[in-house]
Scaffold this motif. Structure first.
Motif, PDB file in Angstrom:
ATOM      1  N   ARG B  51     -28.584 -49.653  -2.391  1.00  0.00           N
ATOM      2  CA  ARG B  51     -29.107 -48.433  -1.770  1.00  0.00           C
ATOM      3  C   ARG B  51     -30.630 -48.456  -1.594  1.00  0.00           C
ATOM      4  NH1 ARG B  51     -27.276 -43.344  -0.853  1.00  0.00           N
ATOM      5  NH2 ARG B  51     -25.629 -44.663  -0.029  1.00  0.00           N
ATOM      6  N   GLY B  76     -30.550 -48.380   2.012  1.00  0.00           N
ATOM      7  CA  GLY B  76     -29.278 -47.991   2.634  1.00  0.00           C
ATOM      8  C   GLY B  76     -28.353 -49.158   2.889  1.00  0.00           C
ATOM      9  N   MET B  79     -24.358 -49.197   2.473  1.00  0.00           N
ATOM     10  CA  MET B  79     -23.440 -48.672   3.478  1.00  0.00           C
ATOM     11  C   MET B  79     -22.983 -49.739   4.479  1.00  0.00           C
ATOM     12  SD  MET B  79     -22.995 -45.607   2.609  1.00  0.00           S
ATOM     13  CE  MET B  79     -22.165 -44.986   4.053  1.00  0.00           C
ATOM     14  N   ALA B 102     -20.282 -45.079  -2.359  1.00  0.00           N
ATOM     15  CA  ALA B 102     -20.440 -44.825  -0.922  1.00  0.00           C
ATOM     16  C   ALA B 102     -20.154 -46.087  -0.106  1.00  0.00           C
ATOM     17  CB  ALA B 102     -21.841 -44.291  -0.633  1.00  0.00           C
ATOM     18  N   VAL B 105     -16.227 -47.011  -0.501  1.00  0.00           N
ATOM     19  CA  VAL B 105     -15.236 -46.233   0.258  1.00  0.00           C
ATOM     20  C   VAL B 105     -15.407 -46.442   1.762  1.00  0.00           C
ATOM     21  CG1 VAL B 105     -14.932 -44.466  -1.513  1.00  0.00           C
ATOM     22  CG2 VAL B 105     -16.564 -44.074   0.324  1.00  0.00           C
ATOM     23  N   THR B 106     -16.624 -46.682   2.191  1.00  0.00           N
ATOM     24  CA  THR B 106     -16.827 -46.971   3.607  1.00  0.00           C
ATOM     25  C   THR B 106     -16.148 -48.288   3.980  1.00  0.00           C
ATOM     26  OG1 THR B 106     -18.932 -45.784   3.568  1.00  0.00           O
ATOM     27  CG2 THR B 106     -18.576 -47.288   5.406  1.00  0.00           C
TER      28      THR B 106
END
Lengths: 130, 162
Positions: B51, B76, B79, B102, B105-106
């Motif tokens: 992140r 980021g 992601m 995050a 699950v993406t």
């Protein structure tokens, strides 16, 4: 928000810590606060971003319930987010945590704020913010 | 495709087919290379997305254990783990944020990966690999030990199934 919680529950159902009743109750309070803040900032979170924020909220809610605290993050990281948006994230988190007797560390504020910043930078914004 | 760039989204082919495709991709992700004496060595690509744009220590640990790290640059990055795994045909992805959830699950929603998240130790990552998870979500745990242990476990698992 119920739909989002159930979508999250389905996505993590096979993990070692699936969504349970306590999670559902907490997310039922936390996710509307997040949606309200996104609306205030003029962010229209797409499905992918919503799911990412939701799983972040799930982990955060579990930390609050378990009395866990994240380690501090480097000061330089806070420059990634404007002060007013950090303040907004702090307000959101305190609104959730206050009744639970939990004082969230600044690292929680930054991580939530970064979710909004990622959405902003990837263009998930409304033309007419509410 | 350059590392860290976002490929086109795959068509929505349904969760079962996506999961099957993700499993197949993982099985195919171990490349066998041979040196000039004909000795075979197995290499695996492991994608790291942090992140806050970190992850170098984990990458060092992966390399030390004989894996090939693909470190996504910039804030980021968690992601993008699923996207970069697909582009690089990687065997495993590691996502770091408050819980690593995050990015995990993406990756599951888009590519059908089996995931584990909210982990805080190298041993938890090893267990997840042994259980067949292909995207691992951690809190901020940028350590060589983690990269080494997870890579070792992955090489062992892929060796058993090869």
């Amino acid at each position: 928000m119920i739909h989002l919680t159930e979508r999250l529950a389905e996505t993590v159902a096979d993990s070692s810590a699936p969504v349970d009743a306590a999670d559902r109750a907490d997310l039922g309070e936390l996710l509307p606060l997040v949606q309200y803040e996104a609306d205030q900032q003029g962010l229209a979170l797409d499905d992918e971003r919503l799911l990412a924020v939701a799983v972040h909220c799930l982990a955060f809610a579990r930390r609050v319930r378990g009395g866990e605290y994240l380690d501090p993050l480097g000061d330089e990281l806070y420059t990634e987010v404007p002060a007013d948006r950090l303040a907004a994230a702090r307000h959101l988190i305190d609104t959730y945590c206050g009744p639970r007797g939990y004082t969230a560390p600044d690292s929680e504020v930054l991580l939530l704020a970064l979710h909004f910043e990622v959405a902003r930078r990837s263009g998930d914004t409304c033309e007419n913010p509410t | 495709m350059r590392r860290g760039t976002r490929p086109d989204r795959r068509p929505d082919i349904g969760p079962d087919i996506r999961a099957e495709a993700a499993a197949d991709a993982t099985a195919d992700a171990m490349d066998e290379t041979r040196d000039d004496k004909g000795n075979g060595t197995m290499t695996v690509k492991i994608v790291i997305g942090h992140r806050l744009g970190k992850g170098q220590a984990v990458a060092d640990g992966i390399r030390a254990a004989g894996g090939e790290p693909v470190l996504i640059p910039g804030p980021g990055a968690d992601m993008k783990v699923g996207d970069v795994m697909a582009a690089e045909e990687a065997a495993l992805g590691i996502s770091f944020c408050g819980s690593g959830g995050a990015g995990a699950v993406t990756a599951k929603a888009k590519y059908g990966h089996e995931i584990e998240f909210g982990m805080r130790s190298a041993q938890a990552g090893v267990t997840a690999v042994e259980q067949g998870r292909t995207v691992l979500g951690f809190g901020f745990l940028d350590s060589e030990e983690l990269g080494y242990a997870v890579t070792e476990a992955l090489l062992k698992k892929l060796g058993e199934t090869a």
